[in-house]
Design a protein around this motif. Structure first.
Motif, PDB file in Angstrom:
ATOM      1  N   UNK A  17       0.822  -1.204   0.000  1.00 45.30           N
ATOM      2  CA  UNK A  17       0.000   0.000   0.000  1.00 45.30           C
ATOM      3  C   UNK A  17       0.861   1.262   0.000  1.00 45.30           C
ATOM      4  N   UNK A  18       1.985   1.200   0.679  1.00 38.90           N
ATOM      5  CA  UNK A  18       2.904   2.341   0.689  1.00 38.90           C
ATOM      6  C   UNK A  18       3.481   2.578  -0.702  1.00 38.90           C
ATOM      7  N   UNK A  19       3.831   1.508  -1.389  1.00 37.97           N
ATOM      8  CA  UNK A  19       4.356   1.643  -2.753  1.00 37.97           C
ATOM      9  C   UNK A  19       3.273   2.191  -3.690  1.00 37.97           C
ATOM     10  N   UNK A  20       2.038   1.738  -3.496  1.00 44.70           N
ATOM     11  CA  UNK A  20       0.910   2.224  -4.285  1.00 44.70           C
ATOM     12  C   UNK A  20       0.717   3.724  -4.058  1.00 44.70           C
ATOM     13  N   UNK A  21       0.733   4.145  -2.805  1.00 44.89           N
ATOM     14  CA  UNK A  21       0.565   5.560  -2.465  1.00 44.89           C
ATOM     15  C   UNK A  21       1.720   6.390  -3.023  1.00 44.89           C
ATOM     16  N   UNK A  22       2.913   5.845  -2.961  1.00 44.83           N
ATOM     17  CA  UNK A  22       4.083   6.559  -3.473  1.00 44.83           C
ATOM     18  C   UNK A  22       3.948   6.820  -4.967  1.00 44.83           C
ATOM     19  N   UNK A  23       3.392   5.871  -5.695  1.00 42.40           N
ATOM     20  CA  UNK A  23       3.203   6.052  -7.140  1.00 42.40           C
ATOM     21  C   UNK A  23       2.202   7.164  -7.428  1.00 42.40           C
ATOM     22  N   UNK A  24       1.273   7.397  -6.515  1.00 37.76           N
ATOM     23  CA  UNK A  24       0.266   8.434  -6.734  1.00 37.76           C
ATOM     24  C   UNK A  24       0.784   9.805  -6.329  1.00 37.76           C
ATOM     25  N   UNK A  25       1.343   9.910  -5.131  1.00 32.05           N
ATOM     26  CA  UNK A  25       1.714  11.243  -4.652  1.00 32.05           C
ATOM     27  C   UNK A  25       3.181  11.573  -4.831  1.00 32.05           C
ATOM     28  N   UNK A  26       4.030  10.557  -4.983  1.00 31.97           N
ATOM     29  CA  UNK A  26       5.434  10.806  -5.279  1.00 31.97           C
ATOM     30  C   UNK A  26       6.241  11.399  -4.137  1.00 31.97           C
ATOM     31  N   UNK A  27       5.768  11.264  -2.918  1.00 32.74           N
ATOM     32  CA  UNK A  27       6.470  11.848  -1.768  1.00 32.74           C
ATOM     33  C   UNK A  27       6.581  10.797  -0.671  1.00 32.74           C
ATOM     34  N   UNK A  28       7.792  10.297  -0.466  1.00 31.94           N
ATOM     35  CA  UNK A  28       7.968   9.220   0.508  1.00 31.94           C
ATOM     36  C   UNK A  28       7.658   9.660   1.928  1.00 31.94           C
ATOM     37  N   UNK A  29       7.915  10.918   2.263  1.00 35.25           N
ATOM     38  CA  UNK A  29       7.631  11.393   3.613  1.00 35.25           C
ATOM     39  C   UNK A  29       6.133  11.378   3.911  1.00 35.25           C
ATOM     40  N   UNK A  30       5.333  11.779   2.943  1.00 38.74           N
ATOM     41  CA  UNK A  30       3.885  11.828   3.123  1.00 38.74           C
ATOM     42  C   UNK A  30       3.247  10.443   3.048  1.00 38.74           C
ATOM     43  N   UNK A  31       3.850   9.554   2.279  1.00 40.64           N
ATOM     44  CA  UNK A  31       3.261   8.245   2.030  1.00 40.64           C
ATOM     45  C   UNK A  31       2.996   7.465   3.310  1.00 40.64           C
ATOM     46  N   UNK A  32       3.985   7.353   4.177  1.00 41.07           N
ATOM     47  CA  UNK A  32       3.817   6.553   5.385  1.00 41.07           C
ATOM     48  C   UNK A  32       2.685   7.079   6.250  1.00 41.07           C
ATOM     49  N   UNK A  33       2.633   8.387   6.409  1.00 43.54           N
ATOM     50  CA  UNK A  33       1.570   8.971   7.223  1.00 43.54           C
ATOM     51  C   UNK A  33       0.189   8.720   6.648  1.00 43.54           C
ATOM     52  N   UNK A  34       0.055   8.849   5.334  1.00 43.00           N
ATOM     53  CA  UNK A  34      -1.228   8.619   4.697  1.00 43.00           C
ATOM     54  C   UNK A  34      -1.682   7.171   4.841  1.00 43.00           C
ATOM     55  N   UNK A  35      -0.769   6.236   4.629  1.00 39.23           N
ATOM     56  CA  UNK A  35      -1.121   4.820   4.737  1.00 39.23           C
ATOM     57  C   UNK A  35      -1.463   4.469   6.189  1.00 39.23           C
ATOM     58  N   UNK A  36      -0.702   5.007   7.125  1.00 39.15           N
ATOM     59  CA  UNK A  36      -1.012   4.771   8.544  1.00 39.15           C
ATOM     60  C   UNK A  36      -2.389   5.323   8.903  1.00 39.15           C
ATOM     61  N   UNK A  37      -2.728   6.491   8.368  1.00 39.95           N
ATOM     62  CA  UNK A  37      -4.054   7.070   8.610  1.00 39.95           C
ATOM     63  C   UNK A  37      -5.157   6.148   8.091  1.00 39.95           C
ATOM     64  N   UNK A  38      -4.936   5.560   6.928  1.00 36.80           N
ATOM     65  CA  UNK A  38      -5.932   4.651   6.351  1.00 36.80           C
ATOM     66  C   UNK A  38      -6.105   3.426   7.244  1.00 36.80           C
ATOM     67  N   UNK A  39      -4.994   2.855   7.698  1.00 31.92           N
ATOM     68  CA  UNK A  39      -5.106   1.689   8.573  1.00 31.92           C
ATOM     69  C   UNK A  39      -5.809   2.051   9.882  1.00 31.92           C
ATOM     70  N   UNK A  40      -5.486   3.192  10.445  1.00 29.41           N
ATOM     71  CA  UNK A  40      -6.125   3.612  11.692  1.00 29.41           C
ATOM     72  C   UNK A  40      -7.624   3.808  11.491  1.00 29.41           C
TER      73      UNK A  40
END
Length: 123
Positions: A17-40
């Motif tokens: 999911x992190x790799x998927x998000x990275x392909x969309x937004x292109x920002x590794x710093x933001x990716x982890x936070x966004x994916x964690x928010x989705x899981x939460x």
């Protein structure tokens, strides 16, 4: 769904999911936070009674939506309107999972081997 089952899904899908998000937004710093928010958010909804038939598809769609919301907040969504991100394609999921397996394998290499590999392929 029990917390153990959810934890198993979390461990299984975090990197893809992190790799998927990275392909969309292109920002590794933001990716982890966004994916964690989705899981939460998913966990909170599960505790409230949500029980999707296909948790994997639910999470991919949730990550996609969260990424697009993030882009919208940064005034970048206009660039993605009508683009390839309108729906989550099976190919996108497969690519993200393949990338996750690749980076996991690279990460398991001894330090020096990993450096040599990355220098030869990336740089």
């Amino acid at each position: 769904m029990t917390s153990k089952e959810f934890e198993k899904i979390y461990r299984q899908l975090l990197l893809p999911l992190s790799m998927f998000a990275l392909r969309i937004i292109g920002d590794t710093d933001e990716t982890k936070g966004l994916v964690d928010e989705v899981f939460m958010s998913a966990w909170l909804k599960i505790r409230e009674g949500l029980d999707p038939d296909n948790m994997k598809a639910y999470l991919y769609r949730a990550v996609r939506n969260r990424c697009l919301s993030h882009l919208s907040a940064q005034q970048k969504k206009a660039d993605f309107e009508g683009s390839q991100w309108e729906d989550v394609a099976e190919e996108d999921i497969d690519t993200s999972e393949r990338d996750a397996r690749l980076w996991k394998a690279i990460g398991s290499l001894p330090e020096r081997c990993r450096q040599v590999f990355l220098l030869s392929k990336r740089d």
